[in-house]
Design a protein around this motif. Structure first.
Motif, PDB file in Angstrom:
ATOM      1  N   ALA A 126       0.841  -1.196   0.000  1.00 51.93           N
ATOM      2  CA  ALA A 126       0.000   0.000   0.000  1.00 51.93           C
ATOM      3  C   ALA A 126       0.873   1.241   0.000  1.00 51.93           C
ATOM      4  N   SER A 127       1.934   1.217   0.807  1.00 55.54           N
ATOM      5  CA  SER A 127       2.842   2.366   0.844  1.00 55.54           C
ATOM      6  C   SER A 127       3.519   2.544  -0.505  1.00 55.54           C
ATOM      7  N   VAL A 132       4.309   5.257  -5.344  1.00 57.65           N
ATOM      8  CA  VAL A 132       4.336   5.175  -6.809  1.00 57.65           C
ATOM      9  C   VAL A 132       3.205   6.027  -7.370  1.00 57.65           C
ATOM     10  N   GLY A 133       2.053   5.944  -6.757  1.00 48.56           N
ATOM     11  CA  GLY A 133       0.922   6.733  -7.224  1.00 48.56           C
ATOM     12  C   GLY A 133       1.231   8.216  -7.107  1.00 48.56           C
ATOM     13  N   TYR A 140       3.138  12.937 -13.708  1.00 49.73           N
ATOM     14  CA  TYR A 140       2.059  13.331 -14.618  1.00 49.73           C
ATOM     15  C   TYR A 140       1.838  14.830 -14.544  1.00 49.73           C
ATOM     16  N   ASP A 141       1.776  15.312 -13.255  1.00 47.26           N
ATOM     17  CA  ASP A 141       1.584  16.751 -13.089  1.00 47.26           C
ATOM     18  C   ASP A 141       2.757  17.518 -13.696  1.00 47.26           C
ATOM     19  N   GLN A 142       3.943  17.000 -13.505  1.00 51.40           N
ATOM     20  CA  GLN A 142       5.118  17.657 -14.057  1.00 51.40           C
ATOM     21  C   GLN A 142       5.058  17.617 -15.586  1.00 51.40           C
ATOM     22  N   PHE A 143       4.670  16.463 -16.061  1.00 50.86           N
ATOM     23  CA  PHE A 143       4.547  16.324 -17.511  1.00 50.86           C
ATOM     24  C   PHE A 143       3.497  17.278 -18.043  1.00 50.86           C
ATOM     25  N   LEU A 144       2.361  17.316 -17.381  1.00 55.07           N
ATOM     26  CA  LEU A 144       1.310  18.217 -17.806  1.00 55.07           C
ATOM     27  C   LEU A 144       1.759  19.659 -17.668  1.00 55.07           C
TER      28      LEU A 144
END
Length: 156
Positions: A126-127, A132-133, A140-144
């Motif tokens: 879970a951790s 990873v999430g 993803y945010d950086q990519f976006l």
């Protein structure tokens, strides 16, 4: 001559007294003496018999006391053996109970360790998923942000 008749009378009187009085009285006294002697002998025999019976009674009583002491000693020995047997059985049962309890504790510890390892593995997964999430979200945010930032720059 009167003296001769007196002597003859005395002799006859003596013989008659002896025959009719002294001999029967002597016989009666002899019979009484025998009766008394027999009574004393019977009393002595009875006393001897009583003493013999008393000795037998005392011997039997002594034997009974000895026998009762032996019975008590045997009962004590038997009771001690029974006590030792019961204590031995109780010790063996207690040992078995302790061994069973130790085995149960060992099994429960192993099960608890397995459960903890499962929980730790689940928490680790879970951790890891969260990390990873979060990283994926950041990537993803950086990519976006980079892509979106160029889009924004192009829109301007």
């Amino acid at each position: 001559m009167g003296l001769v008749w007196t002597i003859i009378n005395l002799i006859v009187l003596f013989l008659l007294l002896r025959h009719f009085l002294i001999n029967p009285v002597s016989n009666i006294m002899e019979q009484r003496r025998k009766l008394i002697a027999d009574g004393l002998q019977n009393a002595q025999d009875t006393q001897d018999e009583a003493n013999r019976l008393k000795a037998e009674y005392e011997e039997a009583l002594s034997g009974a006391k000895k026998e009762s002491a032996e019975i008590v000693d045997k009962a004590r020995i038997d009771a001690r053996a029974e006590y030792d047997r019961i204590v031995g059985e109780a010790g063996a049962k207690a040992g078995n109970i302790i061994e069973n309890a130790k085995e149960n504790v060992r099994i429960e510890r192993e099960q608890t360790m397995k459960e903890l390892q499962s929980q730790i593995a689940g928490l680790a997964i879970a951790s890891a998923e969260k990390i990873v999430g979060d990283k994926e979200q950041n990537i993803y945010d950086q990519f976006l942000g980079e892509v979106g930032g160029t889009d924004e720059d192009t829109d301007k």
